[in-house]
Design a protein around this motif. Structure first.
Motif, PDB file in Angstrom:
ATOM      1  N   PRO A  51      64.412 -82.045 118.053  1.00  0.00           N
ATOM      2  CA  PRO A  51      64.133 -82.357 119.454  1.00  0.00           C
ATOM      3  C   PRO A  51      65.422 -82.437 120.263  1.00  0.00           C
ATOM      4  O   PRO A  51      66.490 -82.749 119.717  1.00  0.00           O
ATOM      5  N   ASP A  52      65.316 -82.180 121.536  1.00  0.00           N
ATOM      6  CA  ASP A  52      66.499 -82.146 122.389  1.00  0.00           C
ATOM      7  C   ASP A  52      67.198 -83.494 122.464  1.00  0.00           C
ATOM      8  O   ASP A  52      68.411 -83.566 122.626  1.00  0.00           O
ATOM      9  N   ASP A  53      66.440 -84.583 122.322  1.00  0.00           N
ATOM     10  CA  ASP A  53      67.022 -85.914 122.455  1.00  0.00           C
ATOM     11  C   ASP A  53      67.412 -86.531 121.118  1.00  0.00           C
ATOM     12  O   ASP A  53      67.510 -87.750 120.984  1.00  0.00           O
ATOM     13  N   ILE A  54      67.660 -85.715 120.103  1.00  0.00           N
ATOM     14  CA  ILE A  54      68.046 -86.207 118.784  1.00  0.00           C
ATOM     15  C   ILE A  54      69.305 -87.061 118.879  1.00  0.00           C
ATOM     16  O   ILE A  54      70.205 -86.798 119.681  1.00  0.00           O
ATOM     17  N   SER A  55      69.389 -88.090 118.046  1.00  0.00           N
ATOM     18  CA  SER A  55      70.543 -88.988 118.073  1.00  0.00           C
ATOM     19  C   SER A  55      71.754 -88.347 117.405  1.00  0.00           C
ATOM     20  O   SER A  55      71.614 -87.522 116.491  1.00  0.00           O
ATOM     21  N   PRO A  56      72.967 -88.729 117.813  1.00  0.00           N
ATOM     22  CA  PRO A  56      74.177 -88.187 117.179  1.00  0.00           C
ATOM     23  C   PRO A  56      74.250 -88.504 115.696  1.00  0.00           C
ATOM     24  O   PRO A  56      74.785 -87.706 114.913  1.00  0.00           O
ATOM     25  N   VAL A  57      73.731 -89.657 115.290  1.00  0.00           N
ATOM     26  CA  VAL A  57      73.769 -90.025 113.873  1.00  0.00           C
ATOM     27  C   VAL A  57      72.979 -89.023 113.043  1.00  0.00           C
ATOM     28  O   VAL A  57      73.434 -88.559 111.988  1.00  0.00           O
ATOM     29  N   ARG A  58      71.805 -88.663 113.527  1.00  0.00           N
ATOM     30  CA  ARG A  58      70.980 -87.711 112.784  1.00  0.00           C
ATOM     31  C   ARG A  58      71.598 -86.322 112.791  1.00  0.00           C
ATOM     32  O   ARG A  58      71.536 -85.593 111.793  1.00  0.00           O
ATOM     33  N   LEU A  59      72.192 -85.939 113.898  1.00  0.00           N
ATOM     34  CA  LEU A  59      72.875 -84.642 113.943  1.00  0.00           C
ATOM     35  C   LEU A  59      74.001 -84.586 112.920  1.00  0.00           C
ATOM     36  O   LEU A  59      74.202 -83.559 112.258  1.00  0.00           O
ATOM     37  N   GLU A  60      74.703 -85.672 112.770  1.00  0.00           N
ATOM     38  CA  GLU A  60      75.798 -85.707 111.802  1.00  0.00           C
ATOM     39  C   GLU A  60      75.270 -85.554 110.378  1.00  0.00           C
ATOM     40  O   GLU A  60      75.845 -84.812 109.563  1.00  0.00           O
ATOM     41  N   LEU A  61      74.174 -86.245 110.062  1.00  0.00           N
ATOM     42  CA  LEU A  61      73.600 -86.159 108.727  1.00  0.00           C
ATOM     43  C   LEU A  61      73.128 -84.741 108.409  1.00  0.00           C
ATOM     44  O   LEU A  61      73.357 -84.224 107.315  1.00  0.00           O
ATOM     45  N   ILE A  62      72.465 -84.121 109.365  1.00  0.00           N
ATOM     46  CA  ILE A  62      71.969 -82.758 109.152  1.00  0.00           C
ATOM     47  C   ILE A  62      73.120 -81.762 109.140  1.00  0.00           C
ATOM     48  O   ILE A  62      73.164 -80.831 108.322  1.00  0.00           O
ATOM     49  N   GLY A  63      74.067 -81.949 110.056  1.00  0.00           N
ATOM     50  CA  GLY A  63      75.133 -80.973 110.255  1.00  0.00           C
ATOM     51  C   GLY A  63      76.099 -80.827 109.110  1.00  0.00           C
ATOM     52  O   GLY A  63      76.816 -79.817 109.038  1.00  0.00           O
ATOM     53  N   GLN A  64      76.141 -81.800 108.193  1.00  0.00           N
ATOM     54  CA  GLN A  64      77.106 -81.700 107.089  1.00  0.00           C
ATOM     55  C   GLN A  64      76.836 -80.483 106.205  1.00  0.00           C
ATOM     56  O   GLN A  64      77.735 -80.000 105.514  1.00  0.00           O
ATOM     57  N   TYR A  65      75.610 -79.950 106.227  1.00  0.00           N
ATOM     58  CA  TYR A  65      75.278 -78.772 105.427  1.00  0.00           C
ATOM     59  C   TYR A  65      75.458 -77.468 106.213  1.00  0.00           C
ATOM     60  O   TYR A  65      75.181 -76.386 105.694  1.00  0.00           O
ATOM     61  N   GLU A  66      75.876 -77.588 107.462  1.00  0.00           N
ATOM     62  CA  GLU A  66      76.185 -76.466 108.350  1.00  0.00           C
ATOM     63  C   GLU A  66      75.025 -75.486 108.544  1.00  0.00           C
ATOM     64  O   GLU A  66      75.210 -74.272 108.502  1.00  0.00           O
ATOM     65  N   PRO A  67      73.816 -75.994 108.780  1.00  0.00           N
ATOM     66  CA  PRO A  67      72.733 -75.085 109.170  1.00  0.00           C
ATOM     67  C   PRO A  67      72.888 -74.719 110.640  1.00  0.00           C
ATOM     68  O   PRO A  67      73.696 -75.315 111.363  1.00  0.00           O
TER      69      PRO A  67
END
Length: 402
Positions: free
Chosen positions: A147-163
């Motif tokens: 979702p567009d309003d995703i929290s930065p914490v969740r983005l960091e958790l997901i982003g570590q795998y570089e999708p």
């Protein structure tokens, strides 16, 4: 070759290994030939791949090999709170900290073997992290719709795998259907919550539980429920073991929802067979956000699983959920996310109703670790202070007060 896909409700079969839904609208699952299976047929592999004969693919490479094999722990400290003999199946010990890895371990390699292109998912939590991790381990691109309003914490958790992360504005709940359409139009295979191979992976949790109890079985398995996919997988596992003659008295499946959004509970209590999604103005806020699902995609199948096993569905509110979240680490030693603590709260409520007896062996399934939640809420923790010279006296005073 993969076993045939079958609709649990109408019985129709399909040979397309990537198909997700039946023409009747219900989700499909793989139906292995389990009749000849025995515990002696288990592979000499660790984790989920011990049950390779019942899975739609052979053991793949990558982080999938770390899926399954989570501990089943007798937790006497939780007996009083739950009102029964508690066993804990800690699914938070997976590579990405959640049961989703069981599903991704089968679904991601299955999709990679069946088609070129990227894999993808629709999620901003555990379901986002897991396919991203499994795709990364196979050097396959992954697309995650958030979702567009995703929290930065969740983005960091997901982003570590570089999708490739795509923030989507608009009706996020409608993206499930969009994802299935996009899988037909673009070189990306979206692995939604009830993808058939994912359900096969989830079944391995039931295989592990029942093998540990064999030749008996637990009286009940209690788990928090969102989309209904995990419940479907556990039911698939029960059906396979029954077909194999390895399970004479299956455990009751008991699902727990948050009272803020509980369509499956409402249907169970009213006697309905098709839970009605909760309207936005009826959906409340909850700390158990990962199970606050107003329109579970596998809701009909999850409810069928409950009724087939003589189980139950209950809802818990945040006050009760919060207190149980504290009890799980303090009395049991397990760090779980708030939604996972709902399994203890649900068992307590079932005990209070007389649906679970104090001598019943009940498996609670915390579906995700609480370590990913730390730092996202109230960080205040009570502490004591002293200087080094006064430490022995201060400790003696503190310990004596307990």
């Amino acid at each position: 070759m993969s076993p045939a896909l079958r609709c649990y409700r109408c019985g129709d079969r399909y040979r397309d290994p990537l198909r997700v839904r039946c023409d009747c609208g219900e989700p499909l699952w793989f139906e292995p030939d389990a009749a000849a299976f025995g515990w002696e047929d288990c592979r000499a592999y660790d984790g989920a791949w011990r049950y390779e004969p019942l899975l739609p693919i052979d053991r793949p490479e990558g982080v999938a090999r770390a899926a399954g094999g989570t501990p089943l722990v007798r937790s006497e400290g939780l007996d009083d709170a739950a009102g029964c003999r508690v066993y804990v199946k800690d699914e938070g010990e997976h590579p990405t900290g959640a049961y989703k890895d069981r599903g991704s371990a089968a679904a991601v390699p299955h999709a990679v073997a069946a088609a070129d292109g990227a894999v993808g998912t629709v999620s901003y939590g555990n379901m986002a992290m897991s396919p991203a991790a499994h795709a990364a381990s196979l050097d396959r691109e992954c697309v995650v719709l958030v979702p567009d309003d995703i929290s930065p914490v969740r983005l960091e958790l997901i982003g570590q795998y570089e999708p490739t992360i795509v923030r989507v504005d608009g009706d996020y709940g409608a993206l499930y259907g969009d994802a299935l359409d996009l899988s037909d139009e673009l070189p990306v295979r979206f692995l939604v919550s009830d993808a058939p191979a994912r359900i096969s992976g989830y079944a391995t949790a039931m295989f592990e539980i029942c093998e540990a109890f064999a030749p008996d079985a637990p009286d009940a398995v209690v788990l928090p429920t969102s989309s209904g996919g995990f419940a479907s997988g556990l039911w698939r596992g029960i059906r396979d073991l029954e077909a194999a003659g390895r399970l004479d008295d299956p455990p009751r499946l008991c699902l727990v929802q948050t009272a803020a959004s509980d369509p499956i509970t409402r249907a169970f209590e009213s006697g309905a067979t098709d839970p009605t999604p909760i309207a936005p103005d009826e959906t409340g806020e909850t700390i158990a956000h990962s199970i606050g699902n107003p329109g579970p995609r596998a809701r009909v199948r999850a409810l069928a699983a409950v009724r087939d096993t003589a189980g139950a569905v209950v809802s818990v509110d945040d006050d009760r959920d919060t207190s149980r979240a504290a009890a799980v680490p303090v009395d049991g030693g397990f760090c779980v996310e708030p939604a996972s603590a709902a399994s203890l709260a649900g068992a307590t409520r079932l005990s209070e109703r007389g649906e679970i007896d104090d001598d019943d062996a009940v498996v609670l399934v915390p579906t995700g670790t609480g370590f990913k939640e730390l730092g996202t809420g109230d960080a205040s923790v009570a502490t004591e202070r002293t200087n080094r010279s006064a430490l022995p006296e201060r400790l003696a005073s503190l310990l004596g007060a307990r």
